[in-house]
Design an enzyme around this catalytic site. Structure first.
Site, PDB file in Angstrom:
ATOM      1  N   ASN A 167      34.917  33.022  44.710  1.00  0.00           N
ATOM      2  CA  ASN A 167      35.930  33.967  44.948  1.00  0.00           C
ATOM      3  C   ASN A 167      35.466  35.609  45.061  1.00  0.00           C
ATOM      4  O   ASN A 167      35.961  36.152  45.771  1.00  0.00           O
ATOM      5  CB  ASN A 167      36.920  33.991  43.853  1.00  0.00           C
ATOM      6  CG  ASN A 167      36.488  34.096  42.436  1.00  0.00           C
ATOM      7  OD1 ASN A 167      35.278  33.876  42.013  1.00  0.00           O
ATOM      8  ND2 ASN A 167      37.338  34.089  41.597  1.00  0.00           N
ATOM      9  N   GLU A 259      31.267  32.600  31.923  1.00  0.00           N
ATOM     10  CA  GLU A 259      32.648  33.251  32.000  1.00  0.00           C
ATOM     11  C   GLU A 259      33.340  31.964  33.015  1.00  0.00           C
ATOM     12  O   GLU A 259      32.770  31.604  33.951  1.00  0.00           O
ATOM     13  CB  GLU A 259      32.919  34.459  33.026  1.00  0.00           C
ATOM     14  CG  GLU A 259      34.315  35.106  33.119  1.00  0.00           C
ATOM     15  CD  GLU A 259      34.843  34.532  34.035  1.00  0.00           C
ATOM     16  OE1 GLU A 259      35.827  33.621  33.684  1.00  0.00           O
ATOM     17  OE2 GLU A 259      34.920  35.287  35.078  1.00  0.00           O
ATOM     18  N   CYS A 293      39.668  34.351  38.227  1.00  0.00           N
ATOM     19  CA  CYS A 293      39.809  33.948  36.766  1.00  0.00           C
ATOM     20  C   CYS A 293      40.854  34.840  36.008  1.00  0.00           C
ATOM     21  O   CYS A 293      41.418  34.619  35.342  1.00  0.00           O
ATOM     22  CB  CYS A 293      38.480  34.289  36.224  1.00  0.00           C
ATOM     23  SG  CYS A 293      37.149  33.153  36.810  1.00  0.00           S
TER      24      CYS A 293
END
Length: 491
Positions: A167, A259, A293
């Site tokens: 992304n 992450e 996210c």
């Protein structure tokens, strides 16, 4: 555009090569793995062999030893040049993102420019952090005379394996590349599964020594495991989803920076500025089609203001444009058909359990139109699972404690946000939320890029941000000078 002009060297026919030893190369395996991007442009990528991975690791290790001897000011100088080149080449790099991951054109350019700024900041911060050490004397600890001097400094870890997500493939790649290189490491970059290698050609223009940076596009699972478990890897920095949990279980005794996504909750109190909250919800929940996210993934709103908030959000959603990334639309196709199918499964479950659909559900291939689901209950999948798409659930709550409980019951803990005019309430609620970051009167966000960025629970391991990343990609070395007799300052 991929496959033409300056990008032609990255292709062997229609197969994307991998980058090592200062050149784009064709794998000896003779195999490739297809990738279909959101605009259905199909290109295969190399399926490298274990022998080629071994060679990459060997050359990366040798390159790192030479790079570590490069003066810190020289490393910083090269990073500044790299930052300038990224900005100069923002148009072709951004075009890759538009074509390959359906990122809206304006957002793609912004990402590349931001990435250049990140690299420059890495250079400056690295000089500050790595340019100084510590001096300790032994008599500060009970029972000791001043007979030992300890000098500490930070040295590189070695070879960093960097795995960014689809992304933000440039920004979240340089967030790993910049800290790794300024600290004296070499780096093996494994681009995300959903993305081709095209944009990675930018890093071959940056003027770094040969073999310092390798781009290894690899989509074969057994090679993926071989890479992440390779004894030549000294650190893994990963941004993505559940794959990171599997990597962390297999990686062994190497530092990890992970992450892994979130279910970021947005708590709206009775005294909130509802116009600000509605704008933040639309931006935070639907930008880049919710494929972030740090996107708002669930709204927890007090019942007394829920109707007014939902109405304001619906008015703003109606103004979003939907279509192709080339047209700079707000909502573009999600990255894969499987992603679209997963999102549709969450929506179907919510419909069967009688959530209120504020818009008609509409899907065209990978393109899902923005959808707000009101009156969502905890027994619905969408209340807990991360859709990574343009659909947002609203859960009505009757107390602040109810909102905090829902937030903390999630297995994720990346970010959250609170909307209220009472700063005292905001701080108390923020302290109670089990998330790495809490935003007050703004949507969750990663950045500015020098801010610490971390997730709790299944959202990650360690902390990112430029300073934290430089620190975690180094190790401390001590040198102790033993004096023949205790020494003290005169006078």
């Amino acid at each position: 555009m991929a496959g033409s002009g300056v990008f032609a060297e990255i292709l062997d026919g229609d197969v994307f090569k991998y980058y090592t030893d200062g050149a784009w190369k064709t794998s000896s395996s003779g195999k490739s793995v297809p990738i279909i991007n959101p605009t259905t442009r199909k290109h295969p990528v190399q399926a490298c062999t274990q022998e080629e991975v071994n060679k990459v690791m060997e050359t990366a290790k040798n390159a790192q030893k030479l790079w570590a001897k490069t003066p810190l000011w020289k490393r910083a100088e090269l990073l500044h040049k790299a930052a300038a080149i990224l900005k100069e080449q923002k148009a072709p790099i951004a075009e890759c993102l538009v074509k390959e991951i359906a990122k809206p054109a304006k957002d793609a350019v912004t990402e590349v420019v931001r990435s250049g700024d990140l690299v420059s900041y890495c250079a400056e911060e690295g000089v500050r952090i790595l340019g100084e050490g510590k001096f300790l004397v032994s008599d500060s600890f009970p029972g000791n005379e001043r007979s030992k001097y300890c000098l500490t400094s930070k040295i590189p870890l070695g070879v960093i394996l960097a795995i960014p997500p689809f992304n933000y493939p440039v920004n979240l790649a340089v967030s790993k590349i910049g800290p790794a290189l300024i600290a004296g490491n070499s780096l093996v970059l494994k681009p995300p599964t959903q993305l081709h290698s095209t944009w990675c050609i930018a890093f071959t223009w940056l003027g770094f020594p040969k073999d310092l940076l390798t781009v290894l596009q690899e989509e074969v699972p057994e090679i993926g495991d071989f890479l992440t478990m390779h004894p030549g890897v000294d650190c893994i920095s990963f941004t993505g989803g559940d794959t990171g949990i599997a990597i962390s279980k297999k990686a062994g005794m190497v530092p990890l920076q992970m992450e892994l996504g979130g279910k970021d909750a947005c708590i709206i109190l009775e005294d909130a500025d509802l116009d600000l909250a509605a704008s933040s919800i639309v931006k935070g929940g639907f930008s880049y089609s919710g494929q972030r996210c740090t996107a708002i993934k669930v709204v927890l709103v007090m019942e007394s203001v829920a109707d007014a908030l939902v109405e304001k959000v619906n008015v703003k959603l109606a103004k979003l444009t939907v279509g192709a990334p080339e047209d700079d639309c707000d909502i573009t196709p999600v990255v894969t058909e499987s992603s679209a199918n997963f999102i549709e499964g969450l929506i179907t479950d919510a419909k069967q359990k009688e959530a209120t659909f504020c818009q008609e559900y509409k899907r065209e291939g990978n393109l899902i139109y923005p959808l707000l689901l009101d009156n969502v209950r905890p027994d619905m999948r969408i209340a807990w699972e991360e859709p990574f798409g343009p659909v947002l659930p609203v859960i009505r709550i009757n107390s602040v404690e109810e909102g905090i409980h829902h937030c903390n019951a999630s297995n994720f803990g990346l970010q959250g946000c609170i909307f209220t005019r009472d700063i005292n309430k905001a701080i108390l609620i923020g302290d109670a939320m089990e998330t790495g970051t809490v935003q007050i009167n703004s949507a969750p966000a990663r950045g500015p890029d020098h801010f610490p960025f971390q997730g709790f629970k299944d959202s990650g391991i360690g902390s990112q941000g430029i300073t934290n990343s430089i620190n975690m990609m180094t190790k401390t070395k001590s040198m102790v000078i033993n004096l023949p007799t205790p020494t003290y300052s005169m006078g």
